[in-house]
Design a protein around this motif. Structure first.
Motif, mmCIF file in Angstrom:
data_model
loop_
_atom_site.group_PDB
_atom_site.id
_atom_site.type_symbol
_atom_site.label_atom_id
_atom_site.label_comp_id
_atom_site.label_asym_id
_atom_site.label_seq_id
_atom_site.Cartn_x
_atom_site.Cartn_y
_atom_site.Cartn_z
ATOM 1 N N VAL A 54 39.143 46.414 42.980
ATOM 2 C CA VAL A 54 38.221 45.385 43.496
ATOM 3 C C VAL A 54 38.782 44.047 42.942
ATOM 4 O O VAL A 54 38.524 43.108 43.610
ATOM 5 N N LEU A 55 39.263 44.006 41.550
ATOM 6 C CA LEU A 55 39.386 42.647 40.956
ATOM 7 C C LEU A 55 40.659 41.939 42.034
ATOM 8 O O LEU A 55 40.444 40.891 42.037
ATOM 9 N N LYS A 56 41.692 42.838 42.080
ATOM 10 C CA LYS A 56 42.587 42.324 42.862
ATOM 11 C C LYS A 56 42.236 41.698 44.172
ATOM 12 O O LYS A 56 42.380 40.573 44.623
ATOM 13 N N LYS A 57 41.367 42.446 44.978
ATOM 14 C CA LYS A 57 40.857 42.283 46.189
ATOM 15 C C LYS A 57 39.981 40.813 46.173
ATOM 16 O O LYS A 57 40.313 40.145 47.134
ATOM 17 N N ALA A 58 39.040 40.922 45.166
ATOM 18 C CA ALA A 58 38.132 39.881 45.182
ATOM 19 C C ALA A 58 38.971 38.520 44.618
ATOM 20 O O ALA A 58 38.755 37.457 45.273
ATOM 21 N N LEU A 70 30.740 34.686 55.644
ATOM 22 C CA LEU A 70 29.658 35.339 55.045
ATOM 23 C C LEU A 70 29.593 35.091 53.275
ATOM 24 O O LEU A 70 28.788 34.756 52.845
ATOM 25 N N MET A 71 31.046 35.244 52.758
ATOM 26 C CA MET A 71 31.163 34.873 51.409
ATOM 27 C C MET A 71 30.811 33.382 51.237
ATOM 28 O O MET A 71 30.221 33.074 50.254
ATOM 29 N N VAL A 72 31.210 32.591 51.950
ATOM 30 C CA VAL A 72 31.374 31.334 51.879
ATOM 31 C C VAL A 72 29.601 31.041 51.957
ATOM 32 O O VAL A 72 29.090 30.160 50.934
ATOM 33 N N VAL A 73 29.026 31.251 52.884
ATOM 34 C CA VAL A 73 27.669 31.070 53.052
ATOM 35 C C VAL A 73 26.669 31.773 51.786
ATOM 36 O O VAL A 73 25.926 31.016 51.396
ATOM 37 N N ALA A 122 30.714 34.274 44.942
ATOM 38 C CA ALA A 122 30.436 35.127 45.975
ATOM 39 C C ALA A 122 31.354 36.243 46.214
ATOM 40 O O ALA A 122 31.099 37.339 46.771
ATOM 41 N N SER A 123 32.914 35.860 46.428
ATOM 42 C CA SER A 123 33.536 36.672 46.818
ATOM 43 C C SER A 123 33.976 37.936 45.847
ATOM 44 O O SER A 123 33.971 39.082 46.307
ATOM 45 N N PHE A 124 33.427 37.573 44.699
ATOM 46 C CA PHE A 124 33.582 38.801 43.478
ATOM 47 C C PHE A 124 32.437 39.776 43.836
ATOM 48 O O PHE A 124 32.625 41.056 43.734
ATOM 49 N N LEU A 125 31.282 38.892 43.910
ATOM 50 C CA LEU A 125 30.011 39.821 44.093
ATOM 51 C C LEU A 125 30.282 40.640 45.643
ATOM 52 O O LEU A 125 29.877 41.666 45.727
ATOM 53 N N PHE A 126 30.558 39.848 46.434
ATOM 54 C CA PHE A 126 30.871 40.504 48.017
ATOM 55 C C PHE A 126 31.687 41.842 47.988
ATOM 56 O O PHE A 126 31.164 42.933 48.076
ATOM 57 N N ILE A 127 32.688 41.605 47.333
ATOM 58 C CA ILE A 127 33.776 42.649 46.922
ATOM 59 C C ILE A 127 33.281 43.831 46.257
ATOM 60 O O ILE A 127 33.279 44.823 46.692
ATOM 61 N N TRP A 179 29.948 48.829 43.549
ATOM 62 C CA TRP A 179 28.703 49.268 43.048
ATOM 63 C C TRP A 179 27.864 50.073 44.035
ATOM 64 O O TRP A 179 26.761 50.716 43.695
ATOM 65 N N LEU A 180 28.047 49.885 45.337
ATOM 66 C CA LEU A 180 27.000 50.784 46.363
ATOM 67 C C LEU A 180 27.622 51.833 46.736
ATOM 68 O O LEU A 180 27.078 52.509 47.443
ATOM 69 N N ARG A 181 28.694 52.370 46.174
ATOM 70 C CA ARG A 181 29.648 53.349 46.613
ATOM 71 C C ARG A 181 28.734 54.696 46.532
ATOM 72 O O ARG A 181 28.775 55.296 47.518
#
Lengths: 368, 298
Positions: free
Chosen positions: A41-45, A280-283, A296-301, A307-309
């Motif tokens: 997740v951290l890498k992707k975010a 959507l991340m930008v918004v 937002a990108s960390f929260l989004f990813i 977290w919703l897994r």
């Protein structure tokens, strides 16, 4: 001290701090079971935060509503993969095309000159720079016709260009170079989290410096009112093109990093849906806020991947309900996104930056 | 010379397929163009509403006979279009245009994820609608009856739509709203119900388009509507977004060109061609073939 110098120092400090944190996080993820997903997740975010910030430069700071991000990422990802597949593995990857036409690999070339430890890293960074340069070149090419368009017409034209690039990369005629519609894989990647953090950090720092410079002020003037900006003597065409090319450059670098993170690339994955996610991340972060985009990108990813897994696991259903099943996580997540888009239109940060929040608090304390 | 001969051989079939595809694009494009005409909004969710119609039909035929499933599908699709407008676009009526467009992208994201959840992401076999899926002979080519019906049905529906817009009170209100939102409201046009009706009509046409499209295409998956949606949008822009005849001409033109390119053996480029055409039109005549001229006010 000059403001720019202070920004550079703060930025470098933040990068150093985050590097240390990322090394710590990696050690933690390696030792605690069940946390291995955190590293992914951290890498992707991290990669997405660069993509979101580069999109924000266009949409948030220059007011150019572009939806071509996926196209430039595609160029970056393919460039990176093509330049870094080790020569020995090319025959396997390009199995239908006699090993392809490119018969060198930047990390190997540099390790020949600089030795086995420094060389590959220099090679990978050089490859990332080429990704950016090529994406910037395409950005310039595309910008020539489309930047004359306004708002939604610009959005559609850039979206169209992204689709065109996707088709061309899969074209059989280019297959010895791009492997056609087959995947590119087995290229050299960063093994750890911290190189991602350093590269992304430096890129974002450069973008921050740009936004705070006189060019950045010109961008914002164009965003607020094109006609007024022109009347103030800002060359619209030049500044729009500059913003577009720079955003493409960093989208290309981000695409290269994304190729590293996914460890295989295929053109058909780079759809408009990918651009929408970044938008959507930008918004969510707040249009016109760099720190907002990063948060937002960390929260989004984090939300969508981690977290919703539990919502996807049908074992978690309470009392015979059949609501929880694979895919439910994304439904809940997109509802959350819609709520933010509808009711919290300014996003997390609005157009403020993270340091601004602290400044304000200090100011209030001072007056008390 | 041989190229021309080869082209002449495949021409009838390609033209037929092109007119058929064009009809489907035109039906979807009308939904885009009507909404844009009134709200100045690119309804990115329209392609997904079209896909939902495909899935609803798939599930409906498992529960009821086909002649019932068709009206049920239309009804549910219309209801979805109406709900989307009320929930996602109406709260943003006074917001900047970009916010509404972002909301439309959000709705598209939500609908795709919802479809993925409900279907498990598996492509489904579209039910065979009797009579229109039958094989027939035309110009010495075997094809499904739907290929011939599509353009006829499209033209009939468009004539109906034109009558609705030119002759009825609702049509008058729609034209007034698309000319000037505020003034129309001052003249007593119930703007919200006009907008809802626009979405209802657009979704109805998308549902009809989905019967025709999926009868030809035969599988439904959550993202299958994205491409035809985008192409229909290109058709709408090509004809001049906001203009109904423009959307129809654009739809047929894109359908025919695409199939001709495919017939010549360049099927990889048929999608790219559509978008290249879009960019060309936008650069040469940004308001499209029949579009109104936009002026910028200081």
């Amino acid at each position: 001290m000059k403001k720019a110098n202070r920004t550079i120092l703060t930025g470098l400090g933040a990068i150093a701090l985050l590097t240390v944190v990322s090394v710590g996080a990696e050690a933690l993820a390696g030792s605690v079971s069940g946390l291995s997903i955190m590293l992914a997740v951290l890498k992707k975010a991290t990669v997405y935060s660069l993509l979101a910030v580069s999109m924000n430069l266009l949409n948030g700071f220059t007011g150019l509503f572009s939806l071509g991000q996926a196209g430039f990422m595609l160029v970056g990802a393919y460039t990176y993969a093509i330049l870094t597949i080790p020569v020995a593995k090319r025959a396997g990857v390009y199995q239908y095309y006699d090993g392809g036409v490119v018969q060198f690999s930047l990390p190997e070339m540099f390790s020949g000159v600089l030795g086995g430890t420094v060389g590959p890293v220099v090679g990978m960074v050089a490859a990332l720079l080429v990704c950016g340069a090529l994406a910037a070149f395409f950005g310039w090419l595309i910008g020539l016709p489309v930047l004359r368009l306004k708002s939604d017409y610009l959005a559609i034209a850039t979206l169209g260009f992204a689709e065109i690039m996707r088709t061309f990369i899969q074209f059989e005629g280019f297959a010895p170079l791009t492997n056609g519609s087959n995947t590119l894989r087995q290229y050299t990647t960063f093994k750890h989290l911290y190189p991602y953090v350093i590269v992304v950090g430096i890129c974002i720092l450069l973008l921050v410096l740009l936004v705070n410079s006189s060019y950045g002020r010109a961008f914002k003037a164009i965003r607020d009112d094109e006609i007024a900006a022109e009347a103030m003597g800002i060359n619209l065409a030049k500044h729009k093109m500059m913003s577009f090319v720079i955003s493409s450059f960093f989208a290309g670098v981000g695409g290269g990093l994304m190729a590293m993170y996914t460890s295989s690339v295929q053109a058909k994955g780079f759809t408009a849906a990918m651009t929408y996610e970044i938008l959507l991340m930008v918004v969510i972060g707040g249009i016109g806020s760099i720190t907002g985009s990063i948060l937002a990108s960390f929260l989004f990813i984090g939300c969508s991947e981690w977290w919703l897994r539990f919502l996807d696991d049908s074992a978690n259903n309470i009392g015979g309900m059949k609501l929880l099943a694979p895919g439910f996580r994304m439904v809940v997540f997109s509802v959350i996104v819609m709520i933010i888009v509808l009711f919290f239109r300014r996003g997390i940060m609005g157009s403020k930056e993270l340091p601004d929040l602290f400044k304000k608090r200090q100011g209030k304390e001072g007056t008390r | 010379m041989s190229v021309i001969l080869q082209l002449l051989n495949v021409l009838p079939a390609a033209l037929l397929a092109g007119v058929s595809a064009g009809g489907q694009y035109a039906l979807i494009a009308l939904g885009y163009t009507m909404v844009y005409g009134i709200l100045r909004l690119i309804n990115f969710a329209h392609g997904d509403i079209f896909t939902v119609a495909g899935f609803v039909m798939f599930y409906a035929v498992t529960a009821m006979p086909v002649y019932l499933a068709i009206p049920v599908t239309i009804l549910l699709t219309v209801l979805l279009g109406f709900t989307v407008e009320r929930l996602a676009y109406k709260p943003l009526r006074s917001a900047p245009r970009m916010s509404v467009m972002i909301s439309a992208i959000g709705v598209s994201y939500l609908l795709q994820n919802l479809m993925w959840y409900i279907t498990g992401g598996q492509p489904q076999q579209y039910p065979v609608i009797p009579w229109i899926s039958d094989k027939i002979q035309i110009f010495g080519q075997e094809t499904k009856r739907v290929t011939v019906i599509t353009p006829l049905l499209t033209v009939a529906l468009i004539l109906l739509l034109l009558v609705l817009i030119k002759r009825t009170k609702l049509g008058l209100a729609m034209r007034a709203a698309s000319r000037d939102f505020e003034t129309a409201r001052l003249m007593g046009v119930k703007i919200n119900s006009v907008i809802s009706m626009t979405f209802v009509i657009g979704s109805f046409l998308a549902a009809v388009g989905s019967f025709l499209f999926f009868s030809n295409y035969s599988t439904v998956s959550p993202t299958v509507g994205t491409m035809p949606g985008l192409k229909a949008f290109v058709a709408a822009v090509f004809g001049g977004i906001g203009s109904i005849p423009g959307a129809v001409v654009g739809g047929f033109l894109i359908g025919i060109c695409e199939n001709l390119i495919r017939a010549m053996g360049y099927s990889t480029f048929s999608d790219a061609f559509t978008f290249a055409l879009l960019i060309l039109v936008l650069c040469l005549k940004p308001t499209g073939l029949f579009g109104e001229k936009l002026e910028e006010k200081v």
